[in-house]
Design a protein around this motif. Sequence first.
Motif, short mmCIF file in Angstrom:
data_model
loop_
_atom_site.label_atom_id
_atom_site.label_comp_id
_atom_site.label_asym_id
_atom_site.label_seq_id
_atom_site.Cartn_x
_atom_site.Cartn_y
_atom_site.Cartn_z
N UNK A 38 0.82 -1.20 0.00
CA UNK A 38 0.00 0.00 0.00
C UNK A 38 0.86 1.26 0.00
N UNK A 39 1.83 1.33 0.91
CA UNK A 39 2.67 2.52 0.99
C UNK A 39 3.54 2.67 -0.24
N UNK A 40 4.10 1.57 -0.74
CA UNK A 40 4.94 1.64 -1.94
C UNK A 40 4.11 2.09 -3.14
N UNK A 41 2.89 1.59 -3.24
CA UNK A 41 2.01 2.00 -4.35
C UNK A 41 1.83 3.52 -4.36
N UNK A 42 1.63 4.11 -3.18
CA UNK A 42 1.45 5.56 -3.12
C UNK A 42 2.75 6.30 -3.41
N UNK A 43 3.87 5.71 -2.98
CA UNK A 43 5.16 6.37 -3.21
C UNK A 43 5.52 6.46 -4.70
N UNK A 160 5.88 5.57 9.13
CA UNK A 160 5.56 5.49 7.70
C UNK A 160 4.53 4.39 7.44
N UNK A 161 4.75 3.23 8.05
CA UNK A 161 3.79 2.13 7.86
C UNK A 161 2.41 2.52 8.38
N UNK A 166 -0.66 7.69 3.42
CA UNK A 166 -1.15 9.06 3.56
C UNK A 166 -0.02 10.07 3.68
N UNK A 167 1.17 9.62 4.03
CA UNK A 167 2.32 10.51 4.08
C UNK A 167 2.54 11.22 2.75
#
Length: 276
Positions: A38-43, A160-161, A166-167
């Motif tokens: 999820x976080x990598x997708x947003x990054x 971050x996780x 949202x970061x």
Amino acid sequence: MHDELLTNPRADRVRAVRSLTGRAVRRRAGTFLVEGPQAVREAVAPGGPRVHDLYLTPEAADRYPEIVAAARSRGVPVRPGSPDVLDAMSPDAQGLVAVVDQVHADLGDVLTSRPRLVAVLAHVRDPGNAGTVLRAADAAGAGAVVLTASSVDVHNPKAVRSTAGSLFHLPVVTGHELPEVVVALRAAGLQVLAADGGGVHDLDDLLDVAGAAPPGVPDLAVPTAWVFGNEAWGLRDEDLALVDAAVRVPLRGRAESLNLATAAAVCLYASGRAQR
């Protein structure tokens, strides 16, 4: 894929990535780790921060082809690694880790855009709480999040996780002391409210009069910055003296209190509702 499969968990490259779990290393490098799909997708999404490398297992590449495609479309090196390598980089990788430039926003620039809702974290030390508040602020439609200089590093891996991506959705300002932040917020036209268990005003009562609050009562319908304090001891007297009003979240049951992230979500959503 960009390179041959990385298979040595003790390789220098692997150790360099893992070292970004340390704050001092992150500060020197100006980068941080983003873990999990999820976080990598947003990054790696269009318009996101600079991503130096994307590491992932072949299984993750097969499972998340859209992440690989997005990374390649931005020219990000996609580097495959064995499960042992990804685990050595981060035990929380879930098969994907990205090395990303740190995200910093300027307080003045943020306030020039006239946000209607801002979350301020003062002396918040737990990275999970900080990340969860940031995620709640994003969900509630806040225009920015501010972490005071005494708060946790927002690029801490756990923080971050906890943001779940949202970061990368809203500006995050760091490095300022609370008095300076409050002055800047007021100059930008925001009222400054503190969430505090001993607050004079009840949040439910404020919602009842939102848009038509009598004199001396905070109006949740106007642009608002919420200040949230430390997990253990909340806001100090000198912090409360800075704000326009302290507001308590009503406790209807037998719970002694709400944790920081839950209280923040309730307050931010109350403002979001009143401002609709």
